[in-house]
Design an enzyme around this catalytic site. Structure first.
Site, PDB file in Angstrom:
ATOM      1  N   ASP A 114       0.864  -1.181   0.000  1.00 25.81           N
ATOM      2  CA  ASP A 114       0.000   0.000   0.000  1.00 25.81           C
ATOM      3  C   ASP A 114       0.906   1.238   0.000  1.00 25.81           C
ATOM      4  O   ASP A 114       2.116   1.136   0.230  1.00 25.81           O
ATOM      5  CB  ASP A 114      -0.870  -0.049   1.266  1.00 25.81           C
ATOM      6  CG  ASP A 114      -1.918   1.055   1.299  1.00 25.81           C
ATOM      7  OD1 ASP A 114      -2.263   1.600   0.233  1.00 25.81           O
ATOM      8  OD2 ASP A 114      -2.396   1.373   2.413  1.00 25.81           O
ATOM      9  N   GLU A 147       2.651   4.743  -4.122  1.00 24.27           N
ATOM     10  CA  GLU A 147       2.650   5.698  -5.256  1.00 24.27           C
ATOM     11  C   GLU A 147       3.960   6.470  -5.344  1.00 24.27           C
ATOM     12  O   GLU A 147       4.347   6.772  -6.486  1.00 24.27           O
ATOM     13  CB  GLU A 147       1.459   6.661  -5.103  1.00 24.27           C
ATOM     14  CG  GLU A 147       0.107   5.992  -5.243  1.00 24.27           C
ATOM     15  CD  GLU A 147      -0.281   5.144  -4.039  1.00 24.27           C
ATOM     16  OE1 GLU A 147       0.230   5.412  -2.937  1.00 24.27           O
ATOM     17  OE2 GLU A 147      -1.069   4.207  -4.198  1.00 24.27           O
ATOM     18  N   ASP A 173      -9.067   3.106  -2.696  1.00 23.66           N
ATOM     19  CA  ASP A 173     -10.128   3.500  -1.766  1.00 23.66           C
ATOM     20  C   ASP A 173     -11.404   3.919  -2.468  1.00 23.66           C
ATOM     21  O   ASP A 173     -11.605   5.089  -2.782  1.00 23.66           O
ATOM     22  CB  ASP A 173      -9.629   4.635  -0.874  1.00 23.66           C
ATOM     23  CG  ASP A 173      -8.473   4.189   0.006  1.00 23.66           C
ATOM     24  OD1 ASP A 173      -8.248   2.967   0.097  1.00 23.66           O
ATOM     25  OD2 ASP A 173      -7.802   5.045   0.579  1.00 23.66           O
TER      26      ASP A 173
HETATM   27  O1  MIG Z   1      -3.682   6.096   4.538  1.00 21.90           O
HETATM   28  O2  MIG Z   1      -3.637   0.967   5.697  1.00 21.90           O
HETATM   29  O3  MIG Z   1      -5.975   2.048   0.299  1.00 21.90           O
HETATM   30  O4  MIG Z   1      -6.851  -0.166   1.728  1.00 21.90           O
HETATM   31  O5  MIG Z   1      -6.860   0.028   4.513  1.00 21.90           O
HETATM   32  C1  MIG Z   1      -4.545   5.007   4.315  1.00 21.90           C
HETATM   33  C2  MIG Z   1      -4.835   1.652   5.801  1.00 21.90           C
HETATM   34  C3  MIG Z   1      -3.755   3.752   4.201  1.00 21.90           C
HETATM   35  C4  MIG Z   1      -5.021   2.973   2.293  1.00 21.90           C
HETATM   36  C5  MIG Z   1      -5.451   1.733   1.569  1.00 21.90           C
HETATM   37  C6  MIG Z   1      -6.470   1.002   2.388  1.00 21.90           C
HETATM   38  C7  MIG Z   1      -5.877   0.672   3.737  1.00 21.90           C
HETATM   39  C8  MIG Z   1      -5.431   1.962   4.439  1.00 21.90           C
HETATM   40  N1  MIG Z   1      -4.459   2.640   3.596  1.00 21.90           N
END
Ligand code: MIG
Length: 823
Positions: free
Chosen positions: A404, A407, A488
């Site tokens: 996650d 990017e 999201d």
């Molecule tokens: O700043 O890890 O898209 O699936 O649950 C948010 C917490 C960070 C974004 C991800 C989401 C995940 C969440 N993350």
């Protein structure tokens, strides 16, 4: 320079861009053609008879280096025939005729039927504006544009402008959102049934204007680096996707468990909670293979650590869950907490593994752990180090990782809540394996390289087992390393609808293994929305229910028994279809052709499907038409040409028209194409729960059709050494007789199968006789079982003939059904 002024909604393009004028000089060197226009040299490289690469950098000779997105090997052997004329050069390959005009510089590509496939825009072709470099091309009549990876909005992007910049977009995306988490600068143009692809290999921010406000030209443009694009000839869209994935790579076969149902939440945050969740699935017999652990499992969000208060014995927990048939997939973010007493930060600093500012200091940004350093994944040593760090997980039984924030996302500042779109400073310098470049130039590659490092690390550590990596960010080629989830989304119907064109376009962009957070991530879901979204999720290649913190729970049972019952049946359907789904995944891993397909991919001559957003195909024979609105019992379904059967009622429709279909809450409209041969297994609670000794084949006999069933161990790389099984099925039907042949193509994996149940659907009457290999089979009463024998029975009410035969692999079997009047 051209003197005519080109107006773009009142603005003269010509005034904005400097573009190439006439060709002053031309040189051919094997498959490389160099056209000099002033100080700029344009390179045209014929990579294959159907792939042409074009490069330009203002006032320079562009380098032929590619990004890590490309794996295609140059083939100097390609047959080319070039002839120079005063005003043009004609380059012929076995598939294409390319005309390069000299006055002014431009290209036209024709196929051998004489049809124009691609043409540069006459008024201006390649140009630049400051550091931006652009390419303008003509829009063909009625042209449609597909692909572009993960984008909001509709399937066809004609008339839209989009851009590519991997972005953590927390505010709900809408059809006008231009940038999401993944950037795939690739699209397919389709006009008059003929298609081609364009892949712009540039990981800086790129812009695509697909004819916004005018019909003459489309353009693509990069904010940094060079212009470097590939023209890929179809004319079939399938061929374009296949060739694009020859350039950027195919998805390796995932472990079979990763095709099962995934349950996730931000966060299941204690061992008890996870165990209770797991127990619930097994108690309720709702199939589930994977539980995801979000950020709360870590010790103050330090990557590669555990919070031992919440999870006192992770190894034992993972072991216990494994015994119940669950895999744990835990989240790993790239940010490394700035903490001089934390092993990974110290190692990274001491070994120069982190991204740096130009003054040599490490770039520090704020993410979940607070101030953090970011590994420079463009550097091989960093990738290796990061990959190996996963030993902390593989040692305790973990085989899957969730990437996650790659990017990379960086919080803006503490005061304003910190979740706005921001990334690393653009002047950060990446090592880029010895060819330093700024983050501005390489941004879109970062996420893919995180997953590359993770995948390769896991692959080394798992000793022969297939890793599973899930990612949020990516660039062209991400399919080589990870499945992609669409970030999201929200628990509302609009996002359920948008899932379809988004995942279909990802499939057309080389990413077959993708899917949304089923049920919706932010916002409260409800029973009806969750049920409809699970129904859709059964058929999205990646199938995970994920939900944010502080929202209503949305596990399959969360909204009461009424919904739970339906949801359970649908998740079971996914498992029943697994032999088929796995074979389609296998096909995708070989050909690049997606699992979830827009209808246009199979019916590119049918204009009705050119922008069909709310139906899709799984493989080529299952059509799914989800319900995307609340309180809806009916919907219109378009069936393309052919004969289609309602999966539930077996009602038969002649395609090429719209039908109205009844779909109460427990009914997802599914249609099976005549000619389909679909293997189905008993539903399991998880992959590999039991050995499957018999498969049921749903057969809809057409004049002639074929099917290939792929099987292997589902978890190792032994298939790469040939340890797999291919079984070939062929069905012929002349309305008096059905001939069904089963033959082994490859038997290097023992499937353990004992029996086939062949279900011949839509039989007009009970057949006169059924033979197997010339031997007459015994007819029995319905559902009577004859052990170890071959036999048949006919269900007059369903009009289905059941033929039960032993799997005599590697011997072939031919079943002949006589006097059938099958339709
Ligand atoms: O700043 O890890 O898209 O699936 O649950 C948010 C917490 C960070 C974004 C991800 C989401 C995940 C969440 N993350």
């Amino acid at each position: 320079m051209n003197s005519e002024v080109i107006m773009d909604r009142g603005r003269a393009i010509e005034n904005d861009y400097i573009y190439l004028g006439n060709v002053a000089e031309y040189v051919q060197n094997e498959n490389l053609f160099r056209f000099r226009c002033g100080k700029t040299e344009v390179l045209i490289k014929v990579l294959a008879e159907d792939i042409i690469r074009i490069l330009m950098k203002p006032n320079e000779v562009p380098s032929l280096d590619t990004t890590q997105g490309v794996i295609f090997k140059d083939n100097k052997e390609v047959e080319i025939n070039a002839t120079e004329f005063e005003d043009k050069v004609i380059i012929n390959t076995n598939k294409l005729k390319m005309q390069v005009n000299k006055i002014p510089f431009g290209v036209e590509i024709y196929d051998y039927e004489g049809d124009l496939i691609y043409k540069s825009y006459d008024k201006c072709f390649l140009g630049w504006k400051g550091k931006n470099i652009a390419c303008f091309s003509e829009i063909r009549e009625e042209e449609r544009f597909y692909g572009f990876g993960e984008k909001a909005g509709t399937l066809d992007k004609r008339g839209e402008s989009l851009s590519m910049w991997n972005t953590d977009i927390f505010d709900p995306h809408n059809p006008h959102t231009k940038e999401l988490y993944v950037s795939i600068p690739f699209f397919i143009g389709l006009a008059k049934g003929k298609s081609y692809g364009i892949f712009l290999d540039n990981p800086s921010r790129t812009h695509f204007n697909m004819g916004e406000g005018q019909d003459k030209y489309y353009s693509f443009e990069a904010e940094a680096g060079k212009l470097d694009y590939y023209f890929i000839y179809g004319p079939e869209m399938k061929r374009v996707v296949s060739r694009y994935t020859d350039i950027t790579g195919k998805m390796p076969l995932p472990p079979k468990w990763a095709l099962g149902y995934h349950q996730s939440k931000y966060s299941y945050s204690t061992e008890e909670e996870v165990k209770e969740l797991a127990n619930n699935f097994r108690k309720k017999e709702i199939p589930c293979d994977v539980i995801h652990l979000d950020i709360h499992y870590m010790d103050e969000y330090r990557v590669f650590t555990w919070n031992l208060h919440r999870f006192p014995d992770p190894e034992k927990m993972i072991q216990d869950l494994k015994e119940m048939g669950f895999h744990i997939v835990n989240i790993v973010n790239p940010g490394v907490k700035k903490d001089p007493e934390y092993k990974y930060y110290v190692e990274g600093m001491l070994n120069n593994y982190f991204c740096k500012k130009i003054d040599g200091s490490a770039y520090i940004g704020r993410v979940w752990p607070g101030e953090s350093a970011f590994p420079d994944f463009t550097k091989q040593e960093t990738r290796k180090w990061w990959g190996k760090n996963h030993k902390a997980f593989t040692d305790i039984g973990i085989e899957g990782i969730w990437n996650d924030m790659n990017e990379p996302a960086v919080f803006r500042d503490e005061q304003n809540g910190g979740l706005e779109d921001k990334t690393m400073d653009l002047d950060v310098i990446h090592d880029n394996d010895g060819k330093p470049a700024t983050h501005r130039e390489l941004h879109n590659l970062y996420g893919m390289l995180v997953s590359r490092s993770t995948y390769e690390g896991l692959k080394g550590l798992l000793k022969g087992k297939r890793p599973f990596v899930l990612t949020r960010a990516g660039y062209s080629g991400i399919q080589r390393y990870a499945a992609v989830w669409t970030g999201d989304n929200r628990s509302f119907w609009e996002h359920l609808s948008m899932t379809m064109p988004m995942v279909m376009n990802m499939g057309l962009s080389g990413i077959p293994f993708a899917g949304p957070d089923a049920g919706g991530f932010m916002g409260n879901s409800n029973g009806e929305l969750l049920t409809r979204w699970i129904q859709l999720g059964v058929f999205t290649p990646f199938f995970r229910n994920h939900n944010s913190i502080n929202q209503l729970s949305q596990e399959p049972w969360a909204f009461g028994e009424k919904y739970e019952k339906i949801i359970k049946e649908y998740i079971r359907l996914r498992y029943k279809l697994m032999p088929h789904l796995y074979s389609i995944f296998y096909e995708a891993s070989i050909t690049g052709i997606p699992v979830m397909r827009p209808l246009v991919l199979e019916y590119q001559d049918d204009p009705e499907v050119y922008n069909l957003n709310d139906e899709f195909l799984v493989g080529d024979s299952i059509l799914v038409a989800p319900i995307c609105k609340p309180d809806t019992k009916f919907r219109v379904v378009y069936l393309p040409k052919g004969i289609w059967y309602d999966y539930w009622t077996k009602e038969k429709y002649v395609g090429g028209k719209y039908i109205m279909i009844y779909a109460p809450l427990d009914r997802l409209p599914i249609f099976i194409k005549r000619g389909a041969i679909i293997p189905m297994a008993p539903a399991l609670n998880y992959m590999g729960e039991k050995e499957i000794k018999e498969l049921t084949f749903e057969i809809y006999a057409d004049t002639e059709s074929r099917y290939t069933l792929y099987e292997d161990d589902g978890e190792t790389f032994e298939y790469e050494e040939g340890k797999y099984s291919l079984t070939y099925f062929e069905c012929k039907n002349n309305e008096k007789q059905i001939i069904f042949k089963i033959s082994s193509q490859k038997t290097d994996f023992d499937t353990g199968r004992e029996r086939y149940i062949l279900k011949f659907n839509d039989m007009e009457k009970k057949p006169e006789e059924v033979k197997c290999n010339e031997k007459m089979l015994e007819e029995v009463e319905e559902n009577q079982m004859l052990n170890g024998k071959n036999y048949w029975y006919f269900n007059g009410k369903e009009r289905v003939l059941y033929v039960i035969i032993k799997d005599s692999k590697p011997e072939a079997d031919t079943i002949i059904v006589n006097d059938t009047c099958a339709y």
